[in-house]
Design an enzyme around this catalytic site. Sequence first.
Site, PDB file in Angstrom:
ATOM      1  N   LYS A  12       0.822  -1.214   0.000  1.00 13.50           N
ATOM      2  CA  LYS A  12       0.000   0.000   0.000  1.00 13.50           C
ATOM      3  C   LYS A  12       0.860   1.271   0.000  1.00 13.50           C
ATOM      4  O   LYS A  12       2.067   1.218   0.275  1.00 13.50           O
ATOM      5  CB  LYS A  12      -0.921  -0.020   1.216  1.00 13.50           C
ATOM      6  CG  LYS A  12      -2.013  -1.111   1.167  1.00 13.50           C
ATOM      7  CD  LYS A  12      -2.910  -0.998   2.402  1.00 13.50           C
ATOM      8  CE  LYS A  12      -4.071  -1.976   2.348  1.00 13.50           C
ATOM      9  NZ  LYS A  12      -4.951  -1.818   3.559  1.00 13.50           N
ATOM     10  N   TYR A  52     -12.538  -2.087  -3.737  1.00 10.45           N
ATOM     11  CA  TYR A  52     -12.996  -2.250  -2.352  1.00 10.45           C
ATOM     12  C   TYR A  52     -14.518  -2.238  -2.236  1.00 10.45           C
ATOM     13  O   TYR A  52     -15.042  -2.001  -1.151  1.00 10.45           O
ATOM     14  CB  TYR A  52     -12.401  -1.155  -1.464  1.00 10.45           C
ATOM     15  CG  TYR A  52     -11.040  -1.483  -0.872  1.00 10.45           C
ATOM     16  CD1 TYR A  52     -10.788  -2.697  -0.233  1.00 10.45           C
ATOM     17  CD2 TYR A  52     -10.006  -0.547  -0.905  1.00 10.45           C
ATOM     18  CE1 TYR A  52      -9.555  -2.975   0.339  1.00 10.45           C
ATOM     19  CE2 TYR A  52      -8.765  -0.820  -0.332  1.00 10.45           C
ATOM     20  CZ  TYR A  52      -8.541  -2.036   0.291  1.00 10.45           C
ATOM     21  OH  TYR A  52      -7.325  -2.305   0.871  1.00 10.45           O
ATOM     22  N   PHE A  60     -15.698   3.638   6.894  1.00  5.83           N
ATOM     23  CA  PHE A  60     -14.346   4.031   6.479  1.00  5.83           C
ATOM     24  C   PHE A  60     -14.126   3.914   4.973  1.00  5.83           C
ATOM     25  O   PHE A  60     -13.027   4.164   4.477  1.00  5.83           O
ATOM     26  CB  PHE A  60     -13.292   3.207   7.237  1.00  5.83           C
ATOM     27  CG  PHE A  60     -13.443   1.704   7.104  1.00  5.83           C
ATOM     28  CD1 PHE A  60     -12.924   1.023   6.008  1.00  5.83           C
ATOM     29  CD2 PHE A  60     -14.093   0.969   8.091  1.00  5.83           C
ATOM     30  CE1 PHE A  60     -13.059  -0.355   5.889  1.00  5.83           C
ATOM     31  CE2 PHE A  60     -14.228  -0.419   7.987  1.00  5.83           C
ATOM     32  CZ  PHE A  60     -13.714  -1.080   6.869  1.00  5.83           C
ATOM     33  N   ARG A  88      -2.330 -14.264   4.575  1.00  6.26           N
ATOM     34  CA  ARG A  88      -3.052 -13.594   5.670  1.00  6.26           C
ATOM     35  C   ARG A  88      -2.270 -13.733   6.977  1.00  6.26           C
ATOM     36  O   ARG A  88      -2.193 -12.801   7.772  1.00  6.26           O
ATOM     37  CB  ARG A  88      -4.458 -14.196   5.847  1.00  6.26           C
ATOM     38  CG  ARG A  88      -5.407 -14.004   4.679  1.00  6.26           C
ATOM     39  CD  ARG A  88      -5.792 -12.579   4.407  1.00  6.26           C
ATOM     40  NE  ARG A  88      -6.328 -11.896   5.562  1.00  6.26           N
ATOM     41  CZ  ARG A  88      -6.910 -10.689   5.508  1.00  6.26           C
ATOM     42  NH1 ARG A  88      -7.044 -10.046   4.339  1.00  6.26           N
ATOM     43  NH2 ARG A  88      -7.352 -10.107   6.588  1.00  6.26           N
ATOM     44  N   THR A  94      -5.481  -6.910  10.860  1.00  8.65           N
ATOM     45  CA  THR A  94      -5.800  -5.655  10.156  1.00  8.65           C
ATOM     46  C   THR A  94      -5.258  -4.438  10.906  1.00  8.65           C
ATOM     47  O   THR A  94      -4.687  -3.529  10.308  1.00  8.65           O
ATOM     48  CB  THR A  94      -7.334  -5.532   9.993  1.00  8.65           C
ATOM     49  OG1 THR A  94      -7.810  -6.703   9.312  1.00  8.65           O
ATOM     50  CG2 THR A  94      -7.701  -4.291   9.211  1.00  8.65           C
ATOM     51  N   ARG A 105       2.529  -6.514   9.144  1.00 12.66           N
ATOM     52  CA  ARG A 105       1.852  -5.359   9.746  1.00 12.66           C
ATOM     53  C   ARG A 105       2.425  -5.003  11.116  1.00 12.66           C
ATOM     54  O   ARG A 105       2.450  -3.835  11.492  1.00 12.66           O
ATOM     55  CB  ARG A 105       0.353  -5.623   9.809  1.00 12.66           C
ATOM     56  CG  ARG A 105      -0.288  -5.456   8.422  1.00 12.66           C
ATOM     57  CD  ARG A 105      -1.690  -5.989   8.371  1.00 12.66           C
ATOM     58  NE  ARG A 105      -2.418  -5.539   7.184  1.00 12.66           N
ATOM     59  CZ  ARG A 105      -3.622  -5.996   6.843  1.00 12.66           C
ATOM     60  NH1 ARG A 105      -4.217  -6.907   7.587  1.00 12.66           N
ATOM     61  NH2 ARG A 105      -4.219  -5.536   5.768  1.00 12.66           N
ATOM     62  N   ASN A 115      -1.851   0.271   6.974  1.00  8.69           N
ATOM     63  CA  ASN A 115      -1.352  -1.016   7.473  1.00  8.69           C
ATOM     64  C   ASN A 115      -0.505  -1.767   6.441  1.00  8.69           C
ATOM     65  O   ASN A 115      -0.345  -2.986   6.523  1.00  8.69           O
ATOM     66  CB  ASN A 115      -2.496  -1.867   8.029  1.00  8.69           C
ATOM     67  CG  ASN A 115      -3.564  -2.154   6.995  1.00  8.69           C
ATOM     68  OD1 ASN A 115      -3.386  -1.856   5.817  1.00  8.69           O
ATOM     69  ND2 ASN A 115      -4.662  -2.730   7.419  1.00  8.69           N
ATOM     70  N   HIS A 118      -2.175  -5.329   1.548  1.00  8.58           N
ATOM     71  CA  HIS A 118      -3.473  -5.965   1.331  1.00  8.58           C
ATOM     72  C   HIS A 118      -3.227  -7.411   0.929  1.00  8.58           C
ATOM     73  O   HIS A 118      -2.255  -7.696   0.227  1.00  8.58           O
ATOM     74  CB  HIS A 118      -4.242  -5.265   0.201  1.00  8.58           C
ATOM     75  CG  HIS A 118      -5.413  -6.080  -0.293  1.00  8.58           C
ATOM     76  ND1 HIS A 118      -6.647  -6.029   0.311  1.00  8.58           N
ATOM     77  CD2 HIS A 118      -5.507  -7.001  -1.285  1.00  8.58           C
ATOM     78  CE1 HIS A 118      -7.465  -6.883  -0.306  1.00  8.58           C
ATOM     79  NE2 HIS A 118      -6.804  -7.487  -1.282  1.00  8.58           N
ATOM     80  N   GLU A 129      -9.598 -10.660  -7.600  1.00  4.61           N
ATOM     81  CA  GLU A 129      -8.647  -9.560  -7.421  1.00  4.61           C
ATOM     82  C   GLU A 129      -7.455  -9.669  -8.382  1.00  4.61           C
ATOM     83  O   GLU A 129      -6.950  -8.648  -8.862  1.00  4.61           O
ATOM     84  CB  GLU A 129      -8.159  -9.531  -5.964  1.00  4.61           C
ATOM     85  CG  GLU A 129      -9.276  -9.131  -4.996  1.00  4.61           C
ATOM     86  CD  GLU A 129      -8.842  -9.076  -3.539  1.00  4.61           C
ATOM     87  OE1 GLU A 129      -9.677  -8.679  -2.719  1.00  4.61           O
ATOM     88  OE2 GLU A 129      -7.690  -9.437  -3.219  1.00  4.61           O
TER      89      GLU A 129
HETATM   90  P1  IDP Z   1      -7.881  -6.625   5.719  1.00  8.02           P
HETATM   91  O1  IDP Z   1      -7.076  -5.641   4.911  1.00  8.02           O
HETATM   92  O2  IDP Z   1      -7.124  -7.142   6.896  1.00  8.02           O
HETATM   93  O3  IDP Z   1      -8.492  -7.721   4.880  1.00  8.02           O
HETATM   94  P2  IDP Z   1     -10.567  -5.487   5.810  1.00  8.02           P
HETATM   95  O4  IDP Z   1     -11.533  -5.691   6.923  1.00  8.02           O
HETATM   96  O5  IDP Z   1     -10.812  -6.207   4.534  1.00  8.02           O
HETATM   97  O6  IDP Z   1      -9.091  -5.805   6.373  1.00  8.02           O
HETATM   98  O7  IDP Z   1     -10.513  -3.931   5.524  1.00  8.02           O
HETATM   99  C1  IDP Z   1      -9.871  -3.422   4.380  1.00  8.02           C
HETATM  100  C2  IDP Z   1      -8.999  -2.268   4.791  1.00  8.02           C
HETATM  101  O8  IDP Z   1      -9.821  -1.225   5.299  1.00  8.02           O
HETATM  102  C3  IDP Z   1      -8.031  -2.585   5.933  1.00  8.02           C
HETATM  103  O9  IDP Z   1      -6.811  -3.137   5.488  1.00  8.02           O
HETATM  104  C4  IDP Z   1      -7.828  -1.244   6.556  1.00  8.02           C
HETATM  105  O10 IDP Z   1      -6.824  -0.497   5.880  1.00  8.02           O
HETATM  106  C5  IDP Z   1      -9.158  -0.556   6.352  1.00  8.02           C
HETATM  107  N1  IDP Z   1      -9.978  -0.662   7.564  1.00  8.02           N
HETATM  108  C6  IDP Z   1     -10.567  -1.769   8.050  1.00  8.02           C
HETATM  109  N2  IDP Z   1     -11.236  -1.507   9.181  1.00  8.02           N
HETATM  110  C7  IDP Z   1     -11.062  -0.178   9.412  1.00  8.02           C
HETATM  111  C8  IDP Z   1     -11.522   0.718  10.437  1.00  8.02           C
HETATM  112  O11 IDP Z   1     -12.217   0.335  11.377  1.00  8.02           O
HETATM  113  N3  IDP Z   1     -11.114   2.014  10.322  1.00  8.02           N
HETATM  114  C9  IDP Z   1     -10.339   2.461   9.285  1.00  8.02           C
HETATM  115  N4  IDP Z   1      -9.897   1.658   8.315  1.00  8.02           N
HETATM  116  C10 IDP Z   1     -10.251   0.356   8.370  1.00  8.02           C
HETATM  117 MG    MG Z   2      -9.932  -7.660   3.393  1.00  4.73          MG
END
Ligand code: IDP
Ligand code: MG
Length: 136
Positions: A12, A52, A60, A88, A94, A105, A115, A118, A129
Amino acid sequence: MSSLEQTLSIIKPDAVERNLESEIKEMFKNKGFKILKEKKIQIDKSEAEKFYKIHETKPFYNDLCTYLSSGPIVVMTLERENAVLGNRELMGATNPQDAIEGTIRKKYGISIDKNSVHGSDSIENAKIEIDFFFKD
Ligand code: IDP
Ligand code: MG
């Protein structure tokens, strides 16, 4: 049972900006991932919204799409046995604050939004994807 799989990984903007591309790729290689395809690109906000879309109802979503389109990213197809789950695990939680030692991370993530990486969350989404970024 294990099987050879492919998954999509993105380095990212926060990590590309800090020149962490080669360190992160090294972590993938050390865990046995092969980088089959890769490209450094910058996507626009509408492409980020498409990518997304699964999160479109989340509070968010808008910030997330603005962020993913804010600078260069590195998209990669990774291959390994059990690549989806393995990636993962290597990525970590996350929220970097919850990520365990040895994960990308934990090492490089700044915050839940910045973070660093992805990774696809299922074999089905990995196919979607990979097609999203690499379909000719
Ligand atoms: P992941 O990247 O671990 O799969 P997801 O739940 O798919 O997590 O969320 C996608 C991205 O959205 C996350 O990597 C993170 O950058 C962002 N994100 C997820 N939850 C939050 C939140 O509560 N606040 C702000 N950003 C979030
Ligand atoms: Mg995800």
